[in-house]
Structures are given as structure tokens and as C-alpha cells.
Design a protein around this motif. Structure first.
Motif, PDB file in Angstrom:
ATOM      1  N   GLY A   1       0.606  -1.206  -0.151  1.00 33.84           N
ATOM      2  CA  GLY A   1       0.001   0.100  -0.036  1.00 33.84           C
ATOM      3  C   GLY A   1       0.865   1.224  -0.143  1.00 33.84           C
ATOM      4  O   GLY A   1       0.124   2.373   0.342  1.00 33.84           O
ATOM      5  N   GLY A   2       2.064   0.996  -0.495  1.00 31.86           N
ATOM      6  CA  GLY A   2       3.016   2.287  -0.528  1.00 31.86           C
ATOM      7  C   GLY A   2       3.517   2.668   0.829  1.00 31.86           C
ATOM      8  O   GLY A   2       4.139   3.592   1.073  1.00 31.86           O
ATOM      9  N   ASP A   3       3.219   1.750   1.983  1.00 34.33           N
ATOM     10  CA  ASP A   3       3.758   2.430   3.506  1.00 34.33           C
ATOM     11  C   ASP A   3       4.970   1.520   3.615  1.00 34.33           C
ATOM     12  O   ASP A   3       5.031   0.193   3.763  1.00 34.33           O
ATOM     13  N   ALA A   4       6.098   2.487   3.714  1.00 33.85           N
ATOM     14  CA  ALA A   4       7.358   2.018   4.039  1.00 33.85           C
ATOM     15  C   ALA A   4       7.489   1.216   5.605  1.00 33.85           C
ATOM     16  O   ALA A   4       8.425   0.683   5.678  1.00 33.85           O
ATOM     17  N   ASN A   5       6.529   1.652   6.124  1.00 31.76           N
ATOM     18  CA  ASN A   5       6.444   0.886   7.631  1.00 31.76           C
ATOM     19  C   ASN A   5       5.956  -0.534   7.485  1.00 31.76           C
ATOM     20  O   ASN A   5       5.517  -1.171   8.552  1.00 31.76           O
ATOM     21  N   ASP A   6       5.261  -0.941   6.236  1.00 31.29           N
ATOM     22  CA  ASP A   6       4.639  -2.124   6.152  1.00 31.29           C
ATOM     23  C   ASP A   6       5.241  -2.875   5.005  1.00 31.29           C
ATOM     24  O   ASP A   6       4.804  -3.133   4.064  1.00 31.29           O
ATOM     25  N   MET A   7       6.399  -3.465   5.468  1.00 39.23           N
ATOM     26  CA  MET A   7       7.205  -4.346   4.514  1.00 39.23           C
ATOM     27  C   MET A   7       7.084  -5.686   4.345  1.00 39.23           C
ATOM     28  O   MET A   7       6.686  -6.278   5.456  1.00 39.23           O
ATOM     29  N   ARG A   8       6.659  -6.160   3.234  1.00 40.14           N
ATOM     30  CA  ARG A   8       6.196  -7.478   3.186  1.00 40.14           C
ATOM     31  C   ARG A   8       6.930  -8.182   2.066  1.00 40.14           C
ATOM     32  O   ARG A   8       7.174  -7.578   0.912  1.00 40.14           O
ATOM     33  N   ALA A   9       7.434  -9.711   1.928  1.00 43.95           N
ATOM     34  CA  ALA A   9       7.701 -10.031   0.928  1.00 43.95           C
ATOM     35  C   ALA A   9       6.680  -9.999  -0.160  1.00 43.95           C
ATOM     36  O   ALA A   9       5.572 -10.446  -0.174  1.00 43.95           O
ATOM     37  N   PHE A  10       7.293 -10.127  -1.347  1.00 44.37           N
ATOM     38  CA  PHE A  10       6.487 -10.027  -2.610  1.00 44.37           C
ATOM     39  C   PHE A  10       5.709 -11.461  -2.698  1.00 44.37           C
ATOM     40  O   PHE A  10       4.417 -11.340  -3.298  1.00 44.37           O
ATOM     41  N   SER A  11       6.263 -12.464  -2.168  1.00 44.22           N
ATOM     42  CA  SER A  11       5.503 -13.638  -2.414  1.00 44.22           C
ATOM     43  C   SER A  11       4.278 -13.718  -1.360  1.00 44.22           C
ATOM     44  O   SER A  11       3.245 -14.481  -1.634  1.00 44.22           O
ATOM     45  N   ASP A  12       3.991 -12.715  -0.728  1.00 45.23           N
ATOM     46  CA  ASP A  12       2.903 -12.777   0.293  1.00 45.23           C
ATOM     47  C   ASP A  12       1.881 -11.909  -0.001  1.00 45.23           C
ATOM     48  O   ASP A  12       0.969 -11.514   0.982  1.00 45.23           O
ATOM     49  N   VAL A  13       2.088 -11.228  -1.004  1.00 40.07           N
ATOM     50  CA  VAL A  13       0.950 -10.050  -1.345  1.00 40.07           C
ATOM     51  C   VAL A  13       0.013 -10.587  -2.378  1.00 40.07           C
ATOM     52  O   VAL A  13      -0.920  -9.678  -2.873  1.00 40.07           O
ATOM     53  N   SER A  14       0.290 -11.815  -2.939  1.00 40.17           N
ATOM     54  CA  SER A  14      -0.816 -12.333  -3.877  1.00 40.17           C
ATOM     55  C   SER A  14      -0.389 -14.067  -3.563  1.00 40.17           C
ATOM     56  O   SER A  14       0.237 -14.409  -2.965  1.00 40.17           O
ATOM     57  N   ILE A  15      -1.659 -14.435  -4.276  1.00 40.20           N
ATOM     58  CA  ILE A  15      -1.577 -15.817  -4.493  1.00 40.20           C
ATOM     59  C   ILE A  15      -0.478 -16.632  -4.586  1.00 40.20           C
ATOM     60  O   ILE A  15       0.092 -17.354  -4.269  1.00 40.20           O
ATOM     61  N   THR A  16       0.131 -16.148  -5.812  1.00 40.37           N
ATOM     62  CA  THR A  16       1.283 -16.611  -6.363  1.00 40.37           C
ATOM     63  C   THR A  16       2.507 -16.070  -6.244  1.00 40.37           C
ATOM     64  O   THR A  16       3.508 -16.731  -6.169  1.00 40.37           O
ATOM     65  N   GLY A  17       2.620 -14.807  -5.600  1.00 41.21           N
ATOM     66  CA  GLY A  17       3.864 -14.145  -5.555  1.00 41.21           C
ATOM     67  C   GLY A  17       4.444 -13.796  -6.797  1.00 41.21           C
ATOM     68  O   GLY A  17       5.695 -13.744  -6.861  1.00 41.21           O
ATOM     69  N   LYS A  18       3.539 -13.464  -7.947  1.00 38.28           N
ATOM     70  CA  LYS A  18       4.440 -13.718  -9.148  1.00 38.28           C
ATOM     71  C   LYS A  18       3.904 -12.363 -10.145  1.00 38.28           C
ATOM     72  O   LYS A  18       3.001 -11.839  -9.749  1.00 38.28           O
ATOM     73  N   VAL A  19       4.998 -11.938 -10.889  1.00 36.31           N
ATOM     74  CA  VAL A  19       4.626 -11.106 -12.085  1.00 36.31           C
ATOM     75  C   VAL A  19       4.238 -11.669 -13.256  1.00 36.31           C
ATOM     76  O   VAL A  19       4.878 -12.695 -13.735  1.00 36.31           O
ATOM     77  N   VAL A  20       3.109 -11.347 -14.042  1.00 30.76           N
ATOM     78  CA  VAL A  20       2.900 -11.883 -15.380  1.00 30.76           C
ATOM     79  C   VAL A  20       3.737 -11.842 -16.492  1.00 30.76           C
ATOM     80  O   VAL A  20       4.461 -10.851 -16.710  1.00 30.76           O
ATOM     81  N   ASN A  21       4.099 -12.785 -17.058  1.00 30.32           N
ATOM     82  CA  ASN A  21       5.168 -12.992 -18.058  1.00 30.32           C
ATOM     83  C   ASN A  21       4.603 -13.687 -19.378  1.00 30.32           C
ATOM     84  O   ASN A  21       4.697 -14.734 -19.262  1.00 30.32           O
ATOM     85  N   ALA A  22       4.848 -12.843 -20.552  1.00 28.50           N
ATOM     86  CA  ALA A  22       4.032 -13.469 -21.534  1.00 28.50           C
ATOM     87  C   ALA A  22       4.958 -14.446 -22.043  1.00 28.50           C
ATOM     88  O   ALA A  22       4.511 -15.534 -22.700  1.00 28.50           O
ATOM     89  N   TYR A  23       6.107 -14.275 -22.088  1.00 26.44           N
ATOM     90  CA  TYR A  23       7.386 -15.188 -22.678  1.00 26.44           C
ATOM     91  C   TYR A  23       7.186 -16.629 -22.115  1.00 26.44           C
ATOM     92  O   TYR A  23       7.052 -17.546 -22.571  1.00 26.44           O
ATOM     93  N   ASN A  24       7.231 -16.637 -20.696  1.00 29.28           N
ATOM     94  CA  ASN A  24       7.205 -17.841 -19.793  1.00 29.28           C
ATOM     95  C   ASN A  24       5.702 -18.457 -20.200  1.00 29.28           C
ATOM     96  O   ASN A  24       5.782 -19.779 -20.140  1.00 29.28           O
ATOM     97  N   ALA A  25       4.750 -17.538 -20.370  1.00 22.63           N
ATOM     98  CA  ALA A  25       3.249 -18.089 -20.622  1.00 22.63           C
ATOM     99  C   ALA A  25       3.104 -18.907 -22.028  1.00 22.63           C
ATOM    100  O   ALA A  25       2.575 -19.844 -21.656  1.00 22.63           O
ATOM    101  N   ILE A  26       3.943 -18.460 -22.758  1.00 24.16           N
ATOM    102  CA  ILE A  26       3.899 -18.907 -23.948  1.00 24.16           C
ATOM    103  C   ILE A  26       4.323 -20.351 -24.075  1.00 24.16           C
ATOM    104  O   ILE A  26       4.084 -21.399 -24.698  1.00 24.16           O
ATOM    105  N   ILE A  27       5.782 -20.654 -23.298  1.00 19.81           N
ATOM    106  CA  ILE A  27       6.473 -21.795 -23.344  1.00 19.81           C
ATOM    107  C   ILE A  27       5.547 -22.805 -22.630  1.00 19.81           C
ATOM    108  O   ILE A  27       5.428 -23.881 -23.029  1.00 19.81           O
ATOM    109  N   LEU A  28       4.963 -22.328 -21.559  1.00 21.86           N
ATOM    110  CA  LEU A  28       4.121 -23.413 -20.682  1.00 21.86           C
ATOM    111  C   LEU A  28       3.003 -23.588 -21.375  1.00 21.86           C
ATOM    112  O   LEU A  28       2.226 -24.842 -21.413  1.00 21.86           O
ATOM    113  N   ALA A  29       2.038 -22.656 -22.142  1.00 18.55           N
ATOM    114  CA  ALA A  29       1.142 -22.952 -22.674  1.00 18.55           C
ATOM    115  C   ALA A  29       1.278 -23.987 -23.936  1.00 18.55           C
ATOM    116  O   ALA A  29       0.572 -24.950 -24.085  1.00 18.55           O
TER     117      ALA A  29
END
Length: 536
Positions: A501-529
Motif C-alpha cells: 500500500g505504499g507504506d514503508a512501515n509495512d514491508m512484506r515479501a512480494f511472495s506474500d501479497v498475492s496467491i502466486t507471488g508472481k509477475v505476469v510474463n508473456a514469454y514464460n506463459a507461451i512456453i508453458l502453454a
């Protein structure tokens, strides 16, 4: 002879298949390790298309779209219809004109429902709002129905009182700045002025003397005309909230559209004008459509993620204010019934009176193999905190298990690989947000042949929807649920702490802010598809 011909044809087909669009993709997926936090330094052109660039080469969390297209060279694709449920789309924009879905079974302008789908003259989609631009917030509509003693009414009343008070206070604050500016102009005898003018100004005007120091501090940071323009925008913003969003006497549904929002069986309202009553109101939807479908590589504007393989089906259902559950449910069904394989929903709210209609529409889309991609919201909040609010639409009724496997919720990324990786406005949640994609300063089409940088999870969602459309176009064997799985599994994991939430006092691992902890990547998606498609 005939027997030999069959064998020859089969052998030829096998040979062609082995060296054509069905050739196995052997590229290795990319990954990210040992990131050193850094601020991105982008050229103007890089900034216009940063979401397409590659995280390894460009040190920004782009989706590797350019790299994905290299994998797809020479491969065949099927056209994919993407339903854009939004504020309207400027289908006359030159960068979108050839990308708009056309209902070939409908005769334009004859006032008939030629294809018997329940909608008259829906040549390019449907407008469930008719001539409405502005609407109430949902909690205002709840209040207008009267006090039924429910907790929902009490919550809505509390929200209304707070919002109304803030809007009135904000308007008064902005109007005071305008009055003070006019007083300074009169005292100086000129319209424009600088810090130096204020320092030399001597006057008996009490208002001027009370604000001089404040204005000097402001004008040391920004020129007077820009500051006053921002103030006037603030006045307009609060006036709009008071006149439309929070106005208990404003009833556009009945007075303009003539529809009963509580009667799901009352259909046929709206019209086929998918732009809406004016193009300015279609800015949001036009930008969303452009992120997915504006032409690639034509040297103007930005580049669409999936422009070479998509047709945009505009479905207007999102006003300036809160959307209606009825419109959203019928918009989803319209897009599904008319051939959409991906639906983008860059909207949301925190009150719902007929959420069951929307849940049923989501499940209907799942039955018809349609993927829904939706923005996670822009309140910078944890959607899964104890006692947190519920955001609509969603796919986990009352915080329970998911009702379907075809709904993808997307948070927004900024382009710096540091603690500000998550956009400060983006919602997040370990259970309610699936993935993140670029959503800050995204360059795309706006009405009247324009282009602008806009930001929000509204922009992150169509970036992900564009990747989904690419997958559906090139790998049509994959179901909507499998496309969702591909996007979630193939994303890039980033080992970094981020400011929630832009709060420097609330630091969290990126893996803990979504179900996957991931960034969408088209290249990897095409390979897996490709891999998953070959297993079917």
C-alpha cells in the motif's frame, strides 16, 4: 493408386506439421535471481512501452511481450474476441478501428434484432447505460431505498456521512484557494504572479496576508497557472461527487434509462452506441481497449499486447460512479453469448445488492469456457486483512472457496525494482489477488485520436488479459481454467520486500501479497502453454 495417395498426403502433412506452426517450443523459461533494488531510467519511448520490455535486459518488471512474439513467429493463430466491460470504447480511434468486433448477423441502423439475440442494432457490442454518464455510489442507492434496520443500511449511512463530509470540506478548501488567488490578483493588479511578486506585495487585505506565505511555498514548487489548474480540477472533482455520486435526489436509472435495476428479468434496455453519449466518458474504456489491442509497431502511440490476434467487443456498463450488479451480470452474459473468450473487467466496488446475479454470470462464463480478468482495486489495502472489506466482483463468495476456476484478479506494478515495486494505490491480498502486472504510467489510446499515460489496476488487468488472449489465440486447445493456470504458474517470482500500500512501515515479501507471488510474463506463459497444449 488411391491407397498410395493417402499415404503420401499423410506423410506430407506430418512433414509440414513438423516444420510449421505446431513445432515444439524448446526455449527455456526465464527466471529472476539476486535482484539489486534499483530505480528505472527510461527513455521516452521505453516509458511508453515499458510493460512490453524484458525484466532481464531492461531492469524493469515488464511482461517480456516483445520476447514472446519472437517465440510466436511463423505460428498460426485463431482470432480471439475480448469483451471489454467498461465506460465505453471510442471505436472510431484510428489505432483501434480495425480491431473492433463486428456482429456480422446484425444489420446496422434498421431498428431490428436481426440475429434474435435480444439486442437491437448491436453491431459492435452493447451499451447497458444508454445515455447515462454519471451515477450514484452503491451505498447511496442503498440509502435511497430507506432504513430497513439492517447492518448494510447502517454501514452505508456511516459511509455516506463520512464521504459527504469529506467532499464538502474538500470543495470548500479548493474554493478558498480560488478566492485567495483572486484577492492576490486584485492586490497586484495582474493575473499571473510569482514568488517575487508576493514577497514585494504590501496590502491591507486580510485574506491576502493570511495566505501569502502558503502561496509562496506552493509557487516555489509549481507555477501559478499549473497550481490553479490543479485547484480547479479539485473543485470539479468534489462538485461531481456532490452532484452525482452522493446526491440522494439524482436518479438517472429511472429518469434517463427507464430501467428497474432490481428486476433481472427486465431486459432490452440500453442501446448499440458503445462509445456512449459523449467520447470523453469513454476515456477509461478506450485506454483499456488500447492496452490489449492498439496496433503494434506502427510508430504511433503505444503497442497492444495482443493486437495481432484480437477483436475488441465493447460492452458499456461502467459509469462515473458505481456500476449496477444487473448491468455487470448481463454484460458478462452478453459477451459470453456473442463469442468472447476473454473478458476484461477494470472496475469494482465495495457494496453490492445483487451480487448473486454476478456470481451466477461468472459461473455461466465458466460453463461456456470464458476467462474473466478483473482489476484488484486502487485503495492500497489488504483485501484479506482481518475484518477487511469485500470487493466486488470476486470469485469467492463471502470469503469462502472460489466459486469457479475462470476468474483472474490482478494487482498493479510500478516500473521500479525496489520497495516500490507494487503500485502504492494497488490492492493486494494473499487470497484475493492472483498475480501482478504493469499498471503505472501505461501509454494507450484515448478518445479523438489521442494517447495518454494512465495508471491503476484498471491498466494492469488488460495487460494480463492481453497475455490471456495471446494464449487463447495460439493455443486454442487450452480451456479458460488452463489459461488462468498458465498465467499464474508461469509468472516470475521476485525475491524482494515491498511496501504494501505504499507504506514503508509495512514491508512484506512480494511472495506474500498475492496467491502466486508472481509477475505476469508473456514469454514464460507461451512456453508453458505450448507444453500443456501438447499434452492434450
Amino acid at each position: 493408386m488411391k491407397f498410395k495417395s493417402i499415404y503420401l498426403s499423410a506423410a506430407l502433412a506430418l512433414f509440414l506439421a513438423s516444420c510449421s506452426s505446431t513445432k515444439k517450443i524448446t526455449a527455456e523459461p526465464i527466471s529472476v535471481t539476486n535482484i539489486t533494488p534499483k530505480q528505472a531510467e527510461l527513455t521516452d519511448r521505453e516509458e511508453e512501452r515499458w510493460s512490453h520490455l524484458d525484466i532481464l535486459m531492461d531492469t524493469i518488471p515488464g511482461m517480456s511481450v516483445d520476447r514472446a512474439y519472437k517465440l510466436l513467429e511463423g505460428r498460426k493463430a485463431e482470432k480471439v474476441i475480448v469483451g471489454v466491460i467498461d465506460s465505453g470504447v471510442d471505436i472510431e480511434h484510428p489505432d483501434l478501428q480495425g480491431q473492433i468486433w463486428t456482429n456480422e448477423d446484425e444489420v446496422a441502423g434498421n431498428g431490428k434484432d436481426d440475429d434474435n439475440n435480444g439486442f437491437i442494432d448491436d453491431v459492435h457490442g452493447w451499451n447497458f447505460l444508454g445515455d447515462i454518464n454519471h451515477e450514484n455510489m452503491e451505498f447511496v442507492r442503498i440509502l435511497k431505498k430507506g432504513d430497513d434496520g439492517s447492518e448494510l443500511y447502517k454501514k452505508a449511512k456511516e459511509e455516506y456521512d463520512a464521504e459527504y463530509g469529506e467532499a464538502m470540506s474538500g470543495k470548500q478548501r479548493m474554493e478558498f484557494f480560488l478566492k485567495a488567488d483572486k484577492a492576490i490578483q486584485d492586490a497586484l493588479g495582474k493575473e499571473d504572479y510569482t514568488v517575487e511578486d508576493l514577497e514585494s506585495l504590501e496590502t491591507e487585505d486580510a485574506m491576502v496576508n493570511s495566505v501569502k506565505d502558503v502561496f509562496k511555498r506552493i509557487l516555489s514548487q509549481v507555477e501559478r497557472d499549473e497550481f490553479i489548474s490543479q485547484v480547479q480540477s479539485g473543485v470539479d472533482h468534489f462538485n461531481s461527487k456532490l452532484n452525482y455520486h452522493l446526491n440522494l435526489k439524482y436518479n438517472p436509472r429511472a429518469d434517463i434509462l427507464g430501467d428497474d435495476e432490481d428486476d433481472f428479468n427486465a431486459r432490452g434496455y440500453g442501446n448499440g452506441n458503445v462509445i456512449g453519449p459523449d467520447k470523453d466518458g469513454a476515456k477509461h474504456g478506450t485506454h483499456v481497449a488500447g492496452i490489449i489491442a492498439q496496433l503494434r509497431g506502427n510508430g504511433i502511440g503505444g503497442d497492444g499486447v495482443a493486437s495481432e490476434v484480437v477483436e475488441i467487443m465493447p460492452v458499456r456498463a461502467v459509469p462515473d460512479g458505481d456500476e449496477y450488479d444487473k448491468d455487470v451480470a448481463l454484460a458478462i452474459r452478453y459477451a459470453v453469448d456473442n463469442g468472447a473468450k476473454v473478458i476484461n473487467g477494470s472496475f469494482g466496488k465495495y457494496y453490492a445488492t445483487h451480487s448473486d446475479w454476478v456470481y451466477d454470470a461468472i459461473k455461466y462464463a465458466a460453463e461456456k469456457d470464458v476467462l474473466i480478468v478483473c482489476a484488484a482495486g486502487n485503495e492500497g489495502t489488504d483485501l484479506n486483512q482481518p475484518g477487511g472489506v469485500e470487493r466486488y466482483p470476486n470469485d469467492n463468495m463471502n470469503g469462502g472457496p472460489e466459486i469457479s476456476n475462470n476468474f483472474l484478479s490482478v494487482g498493479a506494478l510500478a516500473y521500479n525494482l525496489d520497495e516500490g515495486l507494487i503500485a502504492s494505490f494497488s490492492n493486494y491480498g494473499k487470497k484475493d489477488v492472483d498475480v501482478f502486472s504493469p499498471g503505472v504510467r501505461i501509454y494507450a489510446t484515448t478518445p479523438d485520436n489521442n494517447y495518454e499515460f494512465l495508471q491503476g489496476t484498471s491498466m494492469a488487468s488488460p495487460n494480463a488479459a492481453g497475455v490471456a488472449a495471446l494464449i487463447r489465440a495460439y493455443f486454442p486447445k487450452l480451456s479458460a481454467a488452463e489459461v488462468k493456470q498458465v498465467i499464474m504458474q508461469s509468472g516470475l517470482s521476485i525475491d524482494m520486500e515491498v511496501a504494501a500500500g505504499g507504506d514503508a512501515n509495512d514491508m512484506r515479501a512480494f511472495s506474500d501479497v498475492s496467491i502466486t507471488g508472481k509477475v505476469v510474463n508473456a514469454y514464460n506463459a507461451i512456453i508453458l502453454a505450448d507444453k500443456m497444449s501438447r499434452m492434450k
